[in-house]
Design an enzyme around this catalytic site. Sequence first.
Site: not given
Lengths: 474, 214
Positions: B108, B112, B206, B209
Amino acid sequence: MSSYNPITSPGTGQTIQYPKGSQYMPPWRQPYIIGIAGCSGSGKTSVSSKIIKKINVPWTVLLSMDNFYAPLSEADRAKAFNSEYDFDRPEAFDWDHFVKCVKDLKEGSKRVEIPVYSFEKHDRTDKVLSIYGANVIILEGIYVLHDPRILELLDMKIFVDTDLDICLARRLNRDILHRGRDLTGAILQWNRYVKPNFDKYVRLTMSNADILIPRGLDNTVAIEMIIKHISRQLTLKSHQHIEHLIQLGHSPQELELSAQNLIYPISESSPQLLGIHTLLLDTQTCRGDFIFFFNRMATILITAALELISYAPKHVVTPQGTPFDGLQSLDEIYAISVIRAGECFENSLKKTIPTIRLGKLLIQSDSQTGEPKLHTLNLPPQLEAASEGKSGKWTILLVDAQMTSGAAAIMAISVLLDHGVKEEEIIFVTYLANYVAIKRFRSAFANVKLVVGKVEKQQGVRTPRFIDEKYYGT
Amino acid sequence: MSNQDNILVLPQTNQLLSLYTIIRDKATSRSDFIFYSDRIIRLLVEEGLNQLPVTPRTVQTATGVNFDGVTFQGKICGVSIMRAGESMEQGLRDCCRSVRIGKILIQRDEETALPKLFYDKLPEDIADRYVFLLDPMLATGGSAAMAVEVLMSRNVPQERILFLNLVASPEGITLFNKKYPKVKIITGVVDQGLDDNKYISPGLGDFGDRYYCV
């Protein structure tokens, strides 16, 4: 109506009555029991050992009546240590226990525990001998032909009739050289107990025998004849057993290979599986590829088997804190591999259930008669609970790479059932199975689930065992 | 334009549900999480391989009779979306030895808030191969879409892409399927939806993770 006619053996007219219809009886359900009696020192043990060596059948058991001496009282034990206790009377034995053990052995359906007697302590020890699955049992002891209850359980009754002088000479030799007694004591023992009891009781049992062997082990002609007779009886017995096995596959109805009949073939329509079948069946496939693709196939089969175990609801919370209603498997899973082809599954078993407990059993076909025989048995100790009648929540995956005649599979399941495992608790997992073998399997056991990778349906085609050969390269 | 035929969900058997119960449970240890995720991944890979075309091939068996079988056309490769997708590589290798594996790193963009391609390394001849695109979670489908764009820019046609994931959200799967109707999606389970943080719910946390760190 189809019924099974047992073959009658020429001469003795002795036949094994196999149950009609859909039941299977493994060969050890009918062990061949030989009783050998004779005076102390007559050479019973030597004759027994010679027979065992010559007939060369796996799982032959030599059982001495010495194990069945009745436990002594304190007073008697003191006498025994002073060589004043009469071990040669019939009353010195625990007859009821002896009869019960021989009966259990004859039925062959469970593990029989034989007590172990110690002459050093003149008492029963806390050890026991476990006997299971014997094909031939030889009972030896001075009074083996004494009790009518034992006589009717014996298939062959032998009396070793050695001259008493020779018996005495042998006894002296053994007592003085190997048991540390002195000459006077040994002769006293003979005169006071051994000889009088022989004259009074043992000699009379001679008339119960089928065969007398004069001169004991020296009589090679008689022993050769006995061995020939036993071998013939055993061959006949295996022919009957094989005939019975063949009969099991001959039901006229077609067997539908579906979940309704507890048969779970893995999908035939999947192109990927068809590709794996092609590689595994192709004789040109190299070993490296074969092992890789067999492992893949085995994992698919084991996964298919694990769909058949029972699951119960389980409530968990995910890391986001959201509740989730799922399932968990309740059963303890055991795997038992039929050596050696079943061991090809072990890699995949460990990759699917890392802590799986593994048992093994070895069944091999006799090279001459083709009859499968049980050679080795190692079960996870936890399963012993089953034989005590306790029922655990377990599922047993019995694995074998191929089912060619079905004989090995049927024998392996019989072994598990004899140990108290229930049919419904067993899932038999195999890669390549012959259609007739599956029918045979189903007629023998109605409730064992069968997971199969590929079914050979073509009439008259039966792929020989090749998977373990290629997997192990030997 | 969408194509429901290209959305494949594994049969929801008791066994599969029990495997998911283990990996969803927050109390599950990391080693169990890895082991049971790998088992599900293996099922996904097997299902993916099942989608590949085969050609007829007759071989001779040990009895001397012919067996009318098939042979694989081969030429596949894996592409994992880093980092979570890399957890699926072992499952792929367990079924396809020495398979080539490419990587795509998408993150990401801090400014933006949109996914941005940072790195890719793909087999030279990827245009001739079937591509197993690996990413365990299909939430919004943003990074998966970007990965498909990368593959298409290398001349991989949509119909040769198989997108494998363990858990998908209904929104993500619909959106992705609409955008790339010819890409086959193979997923283990479709969950209820996305929560306020755009996490799949009930989900399993996650994935990267739990597989690599926690």
